[in-house]
Scaffold this motif. Sequence first.
Motif: not given
Length: 413
Positions: A23, A37, A344
């Motif tokens: 990312l 991403t 994430n």
Amino acid sequence: MASSAGLALSGQALVVRGGSRFLVTSTASSDDDILFTYDCSSAEKKPQENKGEDGQPVDKGSDTILASTFSQSGSYFALTDDSKRLILFRTKPWQCLSVRTVVRRCTALTFTASEEKVLVADKSGDVYSFSVLEPHGCGKLELGHLSMLLDVAVSPDDRFVLTADRDEKIRVSWALAPHSIEAFCLGHTEFVSRICVVPEHPELLLSSSGDSTLRLWEYRHGRELHCCHLPSLQEPAEPWGDKRFAASRITYWGRQSCVALLCDCIPVVYIFQLDVPRQQLVYKQQLSFQHRVWDIAFEETQGLWVLQDCREAPLVLCRPEDGQWQSVPENATVKKVCAHLRGNWAMLEGSAGADDGFSSLYKATFDHMTTYLKKKEERLQQQQQKRRRDLPSGPNGQTKRVRAGQASRSCPS
């Protein structure tokens, strides 16, 4: 080699990778969103990738990102993965330009200073170049070693390609004629894990090795200028005091001529200052962390970013304060970036057990002479014991020494 999580910085663009994903976010306080991403598992795969030279199916790979880097201006970003692909991106705005196949799994890659090519080093010891201007062009073999390559770099003027291998060598080749070798930098006694050309002093090279040293070279002449033995900098009480280790990242900060060195599987970052007039590295301090450190990278304006295996604080920013480097309290920028990574965290979880694999690169040594002498001594002892058992014994249990001639005359005819 398995790959742990990684960090890359260019300007205010910060890339964090883990597993098959990465990312992109910004270190600017005004940008709150994730910019881009990407997941390599969704990248295109050519049918021939799954066939070996004999036409039989081969390992498809795990799509794990093995290496990644920005170009010098930050206009391009490239990565290689475990499925033998080179993926090229444009960063302004972010866009995937191409997915190309490489011959072998890659260990390192770099852009040329002109940003016209990407150089990719692989496990078989070869370096291939891929065009940036023609993003779908095939790779071209540039040079080869007889052993695994661990890192590749180019001089700031693009005249030289520098390669580091498992056989303790750093090779300096002419970029336009890679078969022509300018010099070898020899002195390491184990594999060379990382090399870094100092941007502001293009004649100087930093290198690290499994021999636990950091060295400074004038690489065009293969001349070693300074050698730092890292174990001598450790505290005796540290649990890894007797462990062999190599650097997994060397990064340079031009603002204060600082060199940061991250060591494989050790939660310590060493800080040095490059003293160019005296041609040496001056040790300043070490930064210790409670969690495993995956990667480090300097940002020109803010300091040293540290990516660590800690969900609550995955990124730490360190700055020099009164001559000493220390972590800064969480500001708005650090909180924002850490929040993105916590959201994430699944892409980083797989990196917790990953290992850079440097420990497997140490060569086993065998002392054949000691083994031979030991076995010889054992054979002699066995022979002596056998002779004692075969000799006749006297009335008191003492062994008689009877000559063969006398024994034959005493026997009746």
